[in-house]
Design a protein around this motif. Sequence first.
Motif, PDB file in Angstrom:
ATOM      1  N   SER A 272       0.508  -1.544   5.902  1.00 37.16           N
ATOM      2  CA  SER A 272       0.931  -2.399   5.100  1.00 37.16           C
ATOM      3  C   SER A 272       2.942  -2.223   5.685  1.00 37.16           C
ATOM      4  O   SER A 272       3.315  -3.525   5.613  1.00 37.16           O
TER       5      SER A 272
ATOM      6  N   ARG B  59       1.008  -1.162  -0.317  1.00 40.95           N
ATOM      7  CA  ARG B  59       0.311  -0.223   0.171  1.00 40.95           C
ATOM      8  C   ARG B  59       0.865   1.023   0.288  1.00 40.95           C
ATOM      9  O   ARG B  59       1.062   1.933   1.184  1.00 40.95           O
TER      10      ARG B  59
ATOM     11  N   GLU C 245      -3.407   2.743   5.771  1.00 40.58           N
ATOM     12  CA  GLU C 245      -3.053   1.310   5.456  1.00 40.58           C
ATOM     13  C   GLU C 245      -1.198   2.090   4.864  1.00 40.58           C
ATOM     14  O   GLU C 245      -0.996   0.307   5.262  1.00 40.58           O
TER      15      GLU C 245
END
Length: 217
Positions: free
Chosen positions: A84, A65, A80
């Motif tokens: 990640s 991400r 996110e």
Amino acid sequence: MKLDREVILETALTLLDEVGMDKLSTRLLAERLGVQQPALYWHFRNKRALLDAMNGEILRRVHERKLPEPGETWDAFLRENARSFRRALLARRDGARLHAGSEPDPADLDMVEEQLASVVRLGLPAPQAMTLLIALGRYTVGCVLEQQATPPDAAEQQQALDAAAASRPLLAEAFANYRRAGPDALFEIGIDLMLEGAKARMAGNAPPKRRTAAPRR
């Protein structure tokens, strides 16, 4: 076995999982590959270059991400992105130690520029965006460092600490909540605090809205 960069990296990552950062050495890697140590330096000029390449390979494989998805807000993307990044560091033994202190590969700067530009387009000014990206990255590395450094006798140490805190009601309650949460939930709580703090600071620095005078009747 043909000795190329990919073979060396794959073998080095396997060794990292087996022995950890403290015991990983170019001597051990050369033995595993069945070559002399100088053969490694045709591909990596020194051990630091090898470690940086290992870190880059882990991020390339697992850290997915790196850019916002359509319709994503800047804070949702940064959350996110941090998740990640954490998954990538946790994918290998001592992944956070391997990453700590590293700098971006010059070959990756176009991606860093694109990432920064994407966040700016979503409404976060460039200086704040870079500061927040760095802060979230360092927070993530720190969280994973602590998680991966958990000693074998951690459960015994925690029990002793909890027993000592039992007579201190505030500490006892705080420790109990901390134990129940676990590393995943605690990581999310920290991300919440950082993102909400960034939004509050932006709101506080925003210029006041001009009021339109009501028409006289």
